[in-house]
Design an enzyme around this catalytic site. Structure first.
Site, PDB file in Angstrom:
ATOM      1  N   GLU A   1       3.429   7.977   9.222  1.00  0.00           N
ATOM      2  CA  GLU A   1       3.918   7.416  10.493  1.00  0.00           C
ATOM      3  C   GLU A   1       5.445   7.484  10.622  1.00  0.00           C
ATOM      4  O   GLU A   1       5.979   7.562  11.719  1.00  0.00           O
ATOM      5  CB  GLU A   1       3.464   5.955  10.616  1.00  0.00           C
ATOM      6  CG  GLU A   1       4.019   5.097   9.482  1.00  0.00           C
ATOM      7  CD  GLU A   1       3.565   3.665   9.437  1.00  0.00           C
ATOM      8  OE1 GLU A   1       2.966   3.173  10.402  1.00  0.00           O
ATOM      9  OE2 GLU A   1       3.832   3.019   8.407  1.00  0.00           O
TER      10      GLU A   1
ATOM     11  N   GLN B   1      -6.451   1.505   6.390  1.00  0.00           N
ATOM     12  CA  GLN B   1      -5.926   1.760   5.041  1.00  0.00           C
ATOM     13  C   GLN B   1      -5.601   0.474   4.300  1.00  0.00           C
ATOM     14  O   GLN B   1      -5.391   0.468   3.099  1.00  0.00           O
ATOM     15  CB  GLN B   1      -4.636   2.588   5.135  1.00  0.00           C
ATOM     16  CG  GLN B   1      -4.859   3.979   5.636  1.00  0.00           C
ATOM     17  CD  GLN B   1      -3.608   4.566   6.263  1.00  0.00           C
ATOM     18  OE1 GLN B   1      -2.875   5.307   5.619  1.00  0.00           O
ATOM     19  NE2 GLN B   1      -3.338   4.243   7.511  1.00  0.00           N
ATOM     20  N   ARG B   2      -5.497  -0.603   5.028  1.00  0.00           N
ATOM     21  CA  ARG B   2      -5.063  -1.863   4.419  1.00  0.00           C
ATOM     22  C   ARG B   2      -6.194  -2.868   4.243  1.00  0.00           C
ATOM     23  O   ARG B   2      -6.079  -3.792   3.438  1.00  0.00           O
ATOM     24  CB  ARG B   2      -3.982  -2.479   5.300  1.00  0.00           C
ATOM     25  CG  ARG B   2      -2.661  -2.449   4.661  1.00  0.00           C
ATOM     26  CD  ARG B   2      -1.533  -2.852   5.521  1.00  0.00           C
ATOM     27  NE  ARG B   2      -1.677  -4.061   6.282  1.00  0.00           N
ATOM     28  CZ  ARG B   2      -0.746  -4.467   7.151  1.00  0.00           C
ATOM     29  NH1 ARG B   2       0.332  -3.758   7.337  1.00  0.00           N
ATOM     30  NH2 ARG B   2      -0.910  -5.575   7.827  1.00  0.00           N
TER      31      ARG B   2
ATOM     32  N   ARG C   1      -6.543  17.911  17.826  1.00  0.00           N
ATOM     33  CA  ARG C   1      -7.026  16.537  17.939  1.00  0.00           C
ATOM     34  C   ARG C   1      -6.248  15.645  16.983  1.00  0.00           C
ATOM     35  O   ARG C   1      -5.789  16.098  15.932  1.00  0.00           O
ATOM     36  CB  ARG C   1      -8.523  16.436  17.602  1.00  0.00           C
ATOM     37  CG  ARG C   1      -9.424  17.149  18.608  1.00  0.00           C
ATOM     38  CD  ARG C   1      -9.444  16.411  19.944  1.00  0.00           C
ATOM     39  NE  ARG C   1     -10.387  17.006  20.876  1.00  0.00           N
ATOM     40  CZ  ARG C   1     -10.111  17.986  21.734  1.00  0.00           C
ATOM     41  NH1 ARG C   1      -8.892  18.509  21.776  1.00  0.00           N
ATOM     42  NH2 ARG C   1     -11.032  18.443  22.556  1.00  0.00           N
TER      43      ARG C   1
ATOM     44  N   ILE D   1       0.840  -1.199   0.000  1.00  0.00           N
ATOM     45  CA  ILE D   1       0.000   0.000   0.000  1.00  0.00           C
ATOM     46  C   ILE D   1       0.873   1.247   0.000  1.00  0.00           C
ATOM     47  O   ILE D   1       0.438   2.315  -0.383  1.00  0.00           O
ATOM     48  CB  ILE D   1      -0.990   0.046   1.194  1.00  0.00           C
ATOM     49  CG1 ILE D   1      -0.264   0.119   2.526  1.00  0.00           C
ATOM     50  CG2 ILE D   1      -1.979  -1.095   1.138  1.00  0.00           C
ATOM     51  CD1 ILE D   1      -1.146   0.617   3.661  1.00  0.00           C
ATOM     52  N   ASP D   2       2.133   1.110   0.456  1.00  0.00           N
ATOM     53  CA  ASP D   2       3.022   2.282   0.557  1.00  0.00           C
ATOM     54  C   ASP D   2       3.535   2.756  -0.808  1.00  0.00           C
ATOM     55  O   ASP D   2       4.058   3.864  -0.916  1.00  0.00           O
ATOM     56  CB  ASP D   2       4.235   1.953   1.442  1.00  0.00           C
ATOM     57  CG  ASP D   2       3.863   1.770   2.906  1.00  0.00           C
ATOM     58  OD1 ASP D   2       2.683   1.923   3.238  1.00  0.00           O
ATOM     59  OD2 ASP D   2       4.768   1.461   3.709  1.00  0.00           O
TER      60      ASP D   2
HETATM   61  O1  F6P Z   1       4.366  -1.896   4.587  1.00  0.00           O
HETATM   62  C1  F6P Z   1       3.055  -1.522   4.722  1.00  0.00           C
HETATM   63  C2  F6P Z   1       2.759  -1.068   6.118  1.00  0.00           C
HETATM   64  O2  F6P Z   1       1.425  -0.719   6.038  1.00  0.00           O
HETATM   65  C3  F6P Z   1       3.619   0.064   6.677  1.00  0.00           C
HETATM   66  O3  F6P Z   1       3.250   1.326   6.227  1.00  0.00           O
HETATM   67  C4  F6P Z   1       3.418  -0.120   8.149  1.00  0.00           C
HETATM   68  O4  F6P Z   1       4.472   0.434   8.910  1.00  0.00           O
HETATM   69  C5  F6P Z   1       3.373  -1.590   8.279  1.00  0.00           C
HETATM   70  O5  F6P Z   1       2.856  -2.095   7.082  1.00  0.00           O
HETATM   71  C6  F6P Z   1       2.569  -2.073   9.456  1.00  0.00           C
HETATM   72  O6  F6P Z   1       2.487  -3.447   9.416  1.00  0.00           O
HETATM   73  P1  F6P Z   1       1.982  -4.410  10.593  1.00  0.00           P
HETATM   74  O7  F6P Z   1       1.282  -3.596  11.620  1.00  0.00           O
HETATM   75  O8  F6P Z   1       1.078  -5.372   9.909  1.00  0.00           O
HETATM   76  O9  F6P Z   1       3.203  -5.083  11.104  1.00  0.00           O
END
Ligand code: F6P
Length: 364
Positions: A237, A290-291, A282, A141-142
């Site tokens: 993030e 997102q996933r 906030r 997704i990135d």
């Molecule tokens: O690589 C995709 C991603 O969504 C990153 O943006 C994120 O840091 C990570 O996966 C989080 O993955 P999980 O919480 O499944 O270990």
């Protein structure tokens, strides 16, 4: 009967099921192919007894619009780092790659299609070096893989993030507030930047451009002339202040090569208040929303194109490559090239100029 094994590895991503379905559907148009799936990435092959399923047209019927993966996935462990608990409770890892390749061969499997992101494709490349017939299908997704113009899942993620900005705008405007929306993006700020442009945010913080708090404050204040106003900050993030470090929830999860990111938005809210920001702030953390869920049409189409191409590559013996989208074609790149460098936002990127042209501050 020729057999092909399909694997989904790493974090899940909208469109994985559409790839699986496309591989199976395309294979059914040829004689003598059986498609198998390993449950939970390569773990299905490594476990005793194996967890392998037959994927036929019935199994994959109607899965193209389902999120997640019917094969399940994991982003910990793998054939090169199989986690094993020691008698004292601690964990070590063992390389089971050669054993796994021998198992794949003894099951009469011609080759493997590995659908996954950068970590998974690094595994594909190492397995290729050991002589396994393997094809990679990019997934993230990135959208941070440089060997393909784009990946499925990305459009779905930016749609979700944009809808979140749209919703926050109305509540922020009603309360004269500053909202910080934390989105995914470990190393690359693509989701954040696309959502900021599409949603009309004022500030966008990304891993590639360390931010300065005073610049962020300045842009916020420019939105509150006369006392009233609101501001939307979209922050990846993995963003961090200049001279500072990323915000992590956990340094290392057992077996995961990455630290677990999280906390940037709350940290920024705190830092802004400490620096004298008097506006009500906030925080919204979008996280795995997102996933998950239904892939948008674009992602289903791209995933279907990748699946058809991956099967055709396997059927013609084009092993050792990763499927890639180079507009307007779906093509393939050698695996070593596919994993060479990540795709990060660069100073010369066109969308970055657009964003700056719209007045979006990156805190620099
Ligand atoms: O690589 C995709 C991603 O969504 C990153 O943006 C994120 O840091 C990570 O996966 C989080 O993955 P999980 O919480 O499944 O270990």
């Amino acid at each position: 009967m020729k057999q092909l094994l399909v694997v989904t590895g790493g974090g899940d991503c909208p469109g994985l099921n559409a790839v699986i379905r496309a591989i199976v559907k395309r294979s059914s148009r040829e004689k003598d192919w059986r498609i198998l799936g390993s449950i939970e990435a390569f773990n299905g092959i490594l476990r005793e007894p194996e967890e392998i399923v037959i994927l036929d047209e019935k199994t994959v019927a109607g899965i193209h619009f389902q999120g997640g993966t019917i094969l399940q996935t994991t982003n910990v462990g793998g054939p090169f780092a199989w986690p094993e608990q020691q008698p004292d409770g601690s964990w070590t890892t063992r390389d089971r790659s050669v054993e796994m390749i021998n198992k794949i061969r003894s099951l009469g499997i011609e080759g493997v299609i590995n659908i996954g992101g950068d970590g998974s494709q690094r595994i594909s490349n190492r397995l290729r070096e050991l002589g396994l017939n393997i094809i990679g299908v990019p997934k993230t997704i990135d959208n941070d893989l440089s060997a393909t113009d784009t990946t499925f899942g990305f459009q779905t993620a930016i749609q979700v993030a944009t809808e979140a900005v749209d919703k926050l705008v109305t509540t922020a405007a009603s309360h004269n507030r500053v909202f910080i929306l934390e989105v995914m993006g470990r190393d690359a700020g693509w989701i954040a930047m696309h959502a900021a442009v599409a949603g009309g945010a004022e500030i966008c913080l990304i891993p590639e451009i360390p931010y300065h708090l005073d610049k962020v404050m300045e842009r916020i204040e420019s939105r509150f002339t006369g006392g009233r106003g609101f501001a939307i900050i979209v922050a990846a993030e993995g963003a961090r202040p200049a001279g500072g470090s990323v915000s992590a929830i956990q340094t290392h999860e057992a077996g995961n090569e990455h630290i677990r990111l999280g906390g940037l938005a709350n940290r920024l809210a705190h830092d802004l208040q400490q620096a004298g920001c008097l506006h009500s702030i906030r925080v919204t953390v979008l996280g795995h929303l997102q996933r998950g869920g239904v892939p948008v049409a674009y992602d289903r189409i791209l995933a279907s194109r990748f699946g058809v191409k991956a099967f055709e590559m396997a059927a013609s013996g084009a092993w050792g490559k990763m499927v890639s989208y180079r507009h307007p074609e779906v093509t393939a790149v050698p695996l070593p090239e596919a994993i060479r460098e990540p795709k990060l936002v660069k100073a010369a990127d066109d969308l970055l100029s657009t964003a700056r042209g719209l007045g979006i501050s990156f805190g620099d």
